[in-house]
Write a protein that holds these residues in place. Structure first.
Motif, mmCIF file in Angstrom:
data_model
loop_
_atom_site.group_PDB
_atom_site.id
_atom_site.type_symbol
_atom_site.label_atom_id
_atom_site.label_comp_id
_atom_site.label_asym_id
_atom_site.label_seq_id
_atom_site.Cartn_x
_atom_site.Cartn_y
_atom_site.Cartn_z
ATOM 1 N N ASP A 29 0.832 -1.206 0.000
ATOM 2 C CA ASP A 29 0.000 0.000 0.000
ATOM 3 C C ASP A 29 0.867 1.258 0.000
ATOM 4 O OD1 ASP A 29 -2.498 -1.413 0.179
ATOM 5 O OD2 ASP A 29 -2.019 -1.817 2.279
ATOM 6 N N ILE A 30 1.937 1.236 0.794
ATOM 7 C CA ILE A 30 2.857 2.379 0.837
ATOM 8 C C ILE A 30 3.462 2.615 -0.545
ATOM 9 C CG2 ILE A 30 4.940 3.335 1.922
ATOM 10 C CD1 ILE A 30 2.699 3.038 3.876
ATOM 11 N N LEU A 31 3.830 1.528 -1.212
ATOM 12 C CA LEU A 31 4.418 1.637 -2.548
ATOM 13 C C LEU A 31 3.452 2.315 -3.518
ATOM 14 C CD1 LEU A 31 6.109 -1.870 -2.981
ATOM 15 C CD2 LEU A 31 7.215 0.290 -2.461
ATOM 16 N N ARG A 32 2.193 1.952 -3.420
ATOM 17 C CA ARG A 32 1.186 2.545 -4.313
ATOM 18 C C ARG A 32 1.030 4.030 -4.036
ATOM 19 N NH1 ARG A 32 -2.940 -2.380 -3.148
ATOM 20 N NH2 ARG A 32 -2.141 -3.883 -4.685
ATOM 21 N N TRP A 33 0.944 4.398 -2.769
ATOM 22 C CA TRP A 33 0.742 5.804 -2.423
ATOM 23 C C TRP A 33 1.926 6.659 -2.847
ATOM 24 C CZ3 TRP A 33 -0.658 4.130 3.224
ATOM 25 C CH2 TRP A 33 -1.914 3.508 3.204
ATOM 26 N N LEU A 34 3.124 6.084 -2.722
ATOM 27 C CA LEU A 34 4.338 6.833 -3.072
ATOM 28 C C LEU A 34 4.660 6.756 -4.560
ATOM 29 C CD1 LEU A 34 6.695 5.808 -0.103
ATOM 30 C CD2 LEU A 34 5.356 7.902 -0.339
ATOM 31 N N ASN A 35 3.892 5.948 -5.282
ATOM 32 C CA ASN A 35 4.151 5.741 -6.715
ATOM 33 C C ASN A 35 5.583 5.221 -6.917
ATOM 34 O OD1 ASN A 35 3.479 5.699 -9.443
ATOM 35 N ND2 ASN A 35 4.199 7.783 -9.786
ATOM 36 N N TYR A 36 5.955 4.272 -6.062
ATOM 37 C CA TYR A 36 7.319 3.722 -6.083
ATOM 38 C C TYR A 36 7.413 2.597 -7.115
ATOM 39 C CZ TYR A 36 11.676 1.639 -4.386
ATOM 40 O OH TYR A 36 12.956 1.140 -4.292
ATOM 41 N N LYS A 37 8.392 2.703 -7.987
ATOM 42 C CA LYS A 37 8.596 1.680 -9.012
ATOM 43 C C LYS A 37 9.616 0.656 -8.521
ATOM 44 C CE LYS A 37 7.465 4.777 -12.845
ATOM 45 N NZ LYS A 37 7.950 5.401 -14.105
ATOM 46 N N ILE A 38 9.184 -0.594 -8.448
ATOM 47 C CA ILE A 38 10.044 -1.663 -7.935
ATOM 48 C C ILE A 38 11.105 -2.030 -8.975
ATOM 49 C CG2 ILE A 38 10.119 -4.050 -7.124
ATOM 50 C CD1 ILE A 38 7.282 -3.716 -6.130
ATOM 51 N N SER A 39 12.369 -2.044 -8.521
ATOM 52 C CA SER A 39 13.479 -2.432 -9.393
ATOM 53 C C SER A 39 13.973 -3.828 -9.011
ATOM 54 C CB SER A 39 14.630 -1.428 -9.266
ATOM 55 O OG SER A 39 15.204 -1.513 -7.969
ATOM 56 N N ASN A 40 14.948 -4.322 -9.751
ATOM 57 C CA ASN A 40 15.512 -5.648 -9.461
ATOM 58 C C ASN A 40 16.239 -5.673 -8.122
ATOM 59 O OD1 ASN A 40 14.582 -6.660 -11.910
ATOM 60 N ND2 ASN A 40 16.434 -6.035 -13.011
ATOM 61 N N LYS A 41 16.662 -4.499 -7.644
ATOM 62 C CA LYS A 41 17.422 -4.406 -6.398
ATOM 63 C C LYS A 41 16.515 -4.299 -5.175
ATOM 64 C CE LYS A 41 21.382 -2.108 -8.587
ATOM 65 N NZ LYS A 41 22.235 -0.898 -8.573
ATOM 66 N N PHE A 42 15.215 -4.219 -5.391
ATOM 67 C CA PHE A 42 14.269 -3.963 -4.306
ATOM 68 C C PHE A 42 14.405 -4.965 -3.157
ATOM 69 C CE2 PHE A 42 10.093 -4.586 -2.314
ATOM 70 C CZ PHE A 42 9.816 -3.293 -1.905
ATOM 71 N N LYS A 43 14.359 -6.261 -3.483
ATOM 72 C CA LYS A 43 14.390 -7.293 -2.441
ATOM 73 C C LYS A 43 15.771 -7.426 -1.797
ATOM 74 C CE LYS A 43 10.612 -10.068 -4.337
ATOM 75 N NZ LYS A 43 10.202 -11.396 -4.864
ATOM 76 N N LYS A 44 16.826 -6.953 -2.493
ATOM 77 C CA LYS A 44 18.176 -7.072 -1.964
ATOM 78 C C LYS A 44 18.520 -5.945 -0.995
ATOM 79 C CE LYS A 44 19.896 -9.450 -6.107
ATOM 80 N NZ LYS A 44 20.872 -9.395 -7.230
ATOM 81 N N ASP A 45 17.727 -4.897 -1.010
ATOM 82 C CA ASP A 45 17.977 -3.748 -0.138
ATOM 83 C C ASP A 45 17.381 -4.028 1.233
ATOM 84 O OD1 ASP A 45 18.222 -1.343 1.134
ATOM 85 O OD2 ASP A 45 17.503 -0.125 -0.535
ATOM 86 N N LYS A 46 18.248 -4.354 2.206
ATOM 87 C CA LYS A 46 17.774 -4.715 3.543
ATOM 88 C C LYS A 46 17.069 -3.561 4.248
ATOM 89 C CE LYS A 46 21.300 -8.274 4.302
ATOM 90 N NZ LYS A 46 22.429 -8.720 5.151
ATOM 91 N N GLY A 47 17.404 -2.344 3.856
ATOM 92 C CA GLY A 47 16.813 -1.191 4.537
ATOM 93 C C GLY A 47 15.657 -0.559 3.800
#
Length: 229
Positions: A29-47
């Motif tokens: 939901d946060i991703l949608r509100w922020l209009n955040y585009k998921i990249s290949n590095k998304f899951k690798k970013d621990k923070g």
């Protein structure tokens, strides 16, 4: 990313209200509100979860290596991942541990003390460690200010570390396990920093960071039992 709120926050009540508004929602939901585009590095970013929550709450922020996330309010923002059985998943990173700058030896002048003066905790609730990032749920926020007893233990941990640093006992600093604080390597063998060993030589070592221990974090959530409801 799209900013939702004005960057300026005049008081902690506004900050807390913003945090409460996302209680019960999921990271997706946060991703949608922020209009955040998921990249290949998304899951690798621990923070990544912490970064998303911070951007939602305060937008872009200035370099805060020494200061809190919101310096004019004296507040740091931290997430704490917990499963449905109230198990703390990770120790909580606070800041780097200085290994050569001996001008900040005193606890109350340290970056650590500054970061821990007041924290807004945002619980992240998961079913288990395999819960996908997007399906992690946001719990009830709560503020924490160290009690007199907690400050004493933190001070003792800090003093113990500074004694080891002054004596050049760097190997004893590795994985220091104190009352509240834990020391871990931060980085890899290719990212080295300078320090001084017990015979006065400048040596290269892996950077160290300070964490709040899971056991201590569990004591915090016990005092805030409604965070997952």
């Amino acid at each position: 990313m799209k900013k939702i709120f004005p960057t300026c926050i005049s008081n902690e009540n506004i900050l807390f209200l913003r945090a409460k508004l996302i209680t019960g929602y999921y990271i997706v939901d946060i991703l949608r509100w922020l209009n955040y585009k998921i990249s290949n590095k998304f899951k690798k970013d621990k923070g990544i979860i912490g970064k998303l929550i911070e951007f939602y709450l305060i937008g872009n922020k200035q370099n805060n290596f020494s200061n809190q996330d919101i310096p004019h309010l004296g507040i740091e923002i931290k997430t704490i991942t917990i499963d449905i059985n109230n198990k703390i998943i990770n120790d909580s990173f606070i800041c780097s541990l200085p290994l050569i700058n001996k001008n900040n030896l005193f606890f109350y002048q340290s970056k650590l003390y500054n970061k821990l003066s007041k924290i807004l905790w945002i619980p992240i609730i998961i079913k288990n460690i395999n819960t996908p990032i997007l399906m992690r749920k946001i719990g009830h926020p709560f503020f924490w200010i160290p009690s007199i007893n907690e400050k004493k233990k933190l001070h003792d941990d800090w003093d113990n570390l500074m004694k080891l640093l002054i004596l050049g006992k760097i190997k004893y600093i590795n994985f220091y396990n104190g009352y509240i604080l834990l020391v871990k390597n931060k980085g890899n063998k290719k990212q080295l920093t300078k320090t001084i060993n017990n015979i006065g030589e400048i040596i290269s070592v892996i950077p160290k960071s300070l964490y709040l221990k899971k056991k201590f974090l569990y004591s915090l959530i016990k005092k805030n039992k409604n965070f997952i409801k």
